[in-house]
Write an enzyme that holds these catalytic residues in place. Structure first.
Site, PDB file in Angstrom:
ATOM      1  N   GLU A   1      45.435  54.046  42.025  1.00  0.00           N
ATOM      2  CA  GLU A   1      47.058  54.155  42.804  1.00  0.00           C
ATOM      3  C   GLU A   1      47.638  55.310  41.948  1.00  0.00           C
ATOM      4  O   GLU A   1      48.329  56.260  42.229  1.00  0.00           O
ATOM      5  CB  GLU A   1      47.469  53.319  42.951  1.00  0.00           C
ATOM      6  CG  GLU A   1      46.699  51.739  43.800  1.00  0.00           C
ATOM      7  CD  GLU A   1      47.151  50.341  43.498  1.00  0.00           C
ATOM      8  OE1 GLU A   1      47.046  49.757  42.280  1.00  0.00           O
ATOM      9  OE2 GLU A   1      48.522  50.089  44.598  1.00  0.00           O
ATOM     10  N   ALA A  30      44.061  47.797  36.613  1.00  0.00           N
ATOM     11  CA  ALA A  30      44.713  46.753  36.214  1.00  0.00           C
ATOM     12  C   ALA A  30      44.239  45.677  35.486  1.00  0.00           C
ATOM     13  O   ALA A  30      43.106  45.317  35.904  1.00  0.00           O
ATOM     14  CB  ALA A  30      45.797  46.402  36.483  1.00  0.00           C
ATOM     15  N   GLY A  42      44.223  49.615  40.183  1.00  0.00           N
ATOM     16  CA  GLY A  42      45.260  50.814  40.016  1.00  0.00           C
ATOM     17  C   GLY A  42      44.899  51.878  39.047  1.00  0.00           C
ATOM     18  O   GLY A  42      45.889  52.725  39.219  1.00  0.00           O
ATOM     19  N   GLU A  79      40.918  45.385  44.557  1.00  0.00           N
ATOM     20  CA  GLU A  79      41.606  44.349  44.816  1.00  0.00           C
ATOM     21  C   GLU A  79      41.332  42.742  45.535  1.00  0.00           C
ATOM     22  O   GLU A  79      41.710  41.941  45.241  1.00  0.00           O
ATOM     23  CB  GLU A  79      42.993  44.432  44.752  1.00  0.00           C
ATOM     24  CG  GLU A  79      43.697  45.226  43.811  1.00  0.00           C
ATOM     25  CD  GLU A  79      43.734  46.335  44.303  1.00  0.00           C
ATOM     26  OE1 GLU A  79      42.389  47.336  45.264  1.00  0.00           O
ATOM     27  OE2 GLU A  79      44.493  47.528  43.367  1.00  0.00           O
TER      28      GLU A  79
HETATM   29  N1  COA Z   1      39.849  45.382  33.673  1.00  0.00           N
HETATM   30  C1  COA Z   1      40.145  44.334  32.153  1.00  0.00           C
HETATM   31  N2  COA Z   1      39.159  44.907  31.639  1.00  0.00           N
HETATM   32  C2  COA Z   1      38.139  45.763  32.382  1.00  0.00           C
HETATM   33  C3  COA Z   1      38.378  46.458  33.215  1.00  0.00           C
HETATM   34  C4  COA Z   1      39.783  46.242  33.989  1.00  0.00           C
HETATM   35  N3  COA Z   1      40.217  46.112  34.986  1.00  0.00           N
HETATM   36  N4  COA Z   1      37.215  47.086  33.847  1.00  0.00           N
HETATM   37  C5  COA Z   1      36.671  47.207  32.700  1.00  0.00           C
HETATM   38  N5  COA Z   1      37.140  46.454  32.209  1.00  0.00           N
HETATM   39  C6  COA Z   1      36.331  46.806  30.701  1.00  0.00           C
HETATM   40  C7  COA Z   1      35.175  44.918  30.992  1.00  0.00           C
HETATM   41  O1  COA Z   1      35.420  43.884  30.406  1.00  0.00           O
HETATM   42  C8  COA Z   1      34.190  46.042  29.529  1.00  0.00           C
HETATM   43  O2  COA Z   1      34.551  44.653  28.747  1.00  0.00           O
HETATM   44  P1  COA Z   1      34.035  43.654  27.288  1.00  0.00           P
HETATM   45  O3  COA Z   1      33.019  44.958  27.346  1.00  0.00           O
HETATM   46  O4  COA Z   1      34.691  43.505  26.329  1.00  0.00           O
HETATM   47  O5  COA Z   1      33.463  42.945  28.473  1.00  0.00           O
HETATM   48  C9  COA Z   1      34.150  47.001  29.748  1.00  0.00           C
HETATM   49  O6  COA Z   1      35.044  47.502  30.329  1.00  0.00           O
HETATM   50  C10 COA Z   1      32.803  47.599  29.615  1.00  0.00           C
HETATM   51  O7  COA Z   1      32.829  46.554  31.603  1.00  0.00           O
HETATM   52  P2  COA Z   1      31.819  46.191  32.316  1.00  0.00           P
HETATM   53  O8  COA Z   1      32.359  45.714  33.401  1.00  0.00           O
HETATM   54  O9  COA Z   1      31.061  45.813  31.470  1.00  0.00           O
HETATM   55  O10 COA Z   1      31.579  48.205  32.584  1.00  0.00           O
HETATM   56  P3  COA Z   1      30.164  48.284  34.073  1.00  0.00           P
HETATM   57  O11 COA Z   1      29.548  49.946  33.908  1.00  0.00           O
HETATM   58  O12 COA Z   1      29.143  47.347  34.016  1.00  0.00           O
HETATM   59  O13 COA Z   1      31.724  48.253  35.488  1.00  0.00           O
HETATM   60  C11 COA Z   1      33.392  48.561  36.520  1.00  0.00           C
HETATM   61  C12 COA Z   1      32.541  49.242  35.800  1.00  0.00           C
HETATM   62  C13 COA Z   1      34.792  49.956  36.380  1.00  0.00           C
HETATM   63  C14 COA Z   1      32.178  48.371  37.388  1.00  0.00           C
HETATM   64  C15 COA Z   1      33.955  47.172  36.170  1.00  0.00           C
HETATM   65  O14 COA Z   1      34.073  47.395  34.948  1.00  0.00           O
HETATM   66  C16 COA Z   1      34.796  46.581  37.048  1.00  0.00           C
HETATM   67  O15 COA Z   1      34.124  46.065  38.473  1.00  0.00           O
HETATM   68  N6  COA Z   1      35.739  46.833  36.988  1.00  0.00           N
HETATM   69  C17 COA Z   1      36.416  46.738  37.853  1.00  0.00           C
HETATM   70  C18 COA Z   1      37.630  47.052  38.368  1.00  0.00           C
HETATM   71  C19 COA Z   1      38.636  46.032  39.406  1.00  0.00           C
HETATM   72  O16 COA Z   1      38.163  45.355  39.853  1.00  0.00           O
HETATM   73  N7  COA Z   1      39.487  47.352  39.018  1.00  0.00           N
HETATM   74  C20 COA Z   1      41.086  47.287  40.375  1.00  0.00           C
HETATM   75  C21 COA Z   1      41.557  45.411  38.696  1.00  0.00           C
HETATM   76  S1  COA Z   1      42.758  45.447  40.182  1.00  0.00           S
END
Ligand code: COA
Length: 260
Positions: A114, A66, A111, A134
């Site tokens: 999910e 999400a 999400g 989460e």
């Molecule tokens: N919501 C909003 N934005 C997200 C996102 C999310 N769930 N997951 C990734 N993004 C965005 C990042 O903010 C970044 O945007 P920006 O360049 O404008 O800052 C872009 O996507 C790339 O993510 P980044 O974190 O820079 O890439 P990474 O390769 O270093 O790491 C992940 C990738 C997936 C490991 C990391 O983005 C992450 O942990 N995301 C959240 C996962 C999460 O907790 N999901 C559950 C949500 S309920």
């Protein structure tokens, strides 16, 4: 309908749906959830579509969860609404009258995991990463994750992943039965399309009823499920495709199904 956050491509009777927010790793904001709901309402009952493939745009993410920038503004009331809305949309996907194959092409977190679990079949690329992280954000899965992961793998393993937030690599997901097959990324969509075409070539009414019977196992005790199965079996026996399939076997030729 034109969508802002989805790319919808038709290949004959296969519909390929891509979540299209690659700069945000296809994170599901409210607008995307709304669009998914509208799209899956349109697909349900659309006889021109036999199988749906759901994937993410780009080569990094299926859906990285999400949208955390929206989650950050939630309170008790809006949090409940968000969870119920997402659950309703994912239920639409699970209860669709045709199969949905998730082609998981990268991160499938929160999400995203999910969403993949709401699909009927999951295929993954070698770089796919699953998980319910989460707890790292001070919340729990809200789009059906606590329920679907515990049913798809087992409650003990699901509890481990949900409570630690640990991610699940593609090979591990395959071992757990969370995904059916893992492929090199370049093979993922061709393999998904191959499977979709194979299913689309079968008797459509039988495919739809078989899917309904399998999905019913989630809610139904075995005896009741068997009653459902007998009802669906008998419906199949009234179709033209049943006659064609059995005649073709007896005449040693390939069946030509009409979906009737
Ligand atoms: N919501 C909003 N934005 C997200 C996102 C999310 N769930 N997951 C990734 N993004 C965005 C990042 O903010 C970044 O945007 P920006 O360049 O404008 O800052 C872009 O996507 C790339 O993510 P980044 O974190 O820079 O890439 P990474 O390769 O270093 O790491 C992940 C990738 C997936 C490991 C990391 O983005 C992450 O942990 N995301 C959240 C996962 C999460 O907790 N999901 C559950 C949500 S309920």
């Amino acid at each position: 309908m034109n969508f802002q956050n989805l790319i919808v491509e038709r290949k004959s009777n296969i519909l390929i749906v891509k979540i299209n927010r690659p700069s945000k790793y296809n994170a599901l904001n409210d607008a995307t959830i709304t669009e998914l709901g509208i799209l899956f309402d349109e697909i349900n009952g659309d006889d021109s579509v036999s199988v749906v493939i759901l994937t993410g745009e780009g080569d990094k993410a299926f859906v990285a969860g999400a949208d955390i920038s929206e989650l950050n503004k939630m309170d008790v009331i809006s949090g409940r609404k968000l969870s119920e809305k997402g659950q309703a949309v994912f239920d639409k996907i699970e209860n669709l009258d045709k199969p949905v194959i998730a082609a998981v092409n990268g991160y499938a977190l929160g999400g995203g995991c999910e969403l993949a679990m709401a699909c009927h079949i999951r295929l993954a690329s070698e770089n796919a990463v699953f998980g319910q992280p989460e707890v790292n954000l001070g919340i729990i899965p809200g789009y059906g994750g606590t329920q679907r992961l515990a049913r798809l793998i087992n409650p003990g393993r699901a509890a481990e992943y949900i409570l630690t937030g640990d991610s699940i690599s593609a090979p591990e997901a395959e071992k757990l039965g969370l995904v059916n097959h893992v492929y090199p990324q370049s093979d993922l969509m061709p393999k998904a399309e191959e499977m979709a075409n194979k299913i689309a070539g079968k008797a459509k009414i039988a495919v739809g009823l078989a899917l309904k019977a399998v999905i019913a196992t989630k809610e139904t005790p075995q005896k009741e499920g068997e009653r459902l199965e007998a009802g669906y079996f008998s419906l199949c026996c009234g179709t033209e495709d049943f006659k064609e399939g059995t005649n073709a076997f007896l005449e040693k030729r390939k069946a030509e199904f009409k979906g009737k």
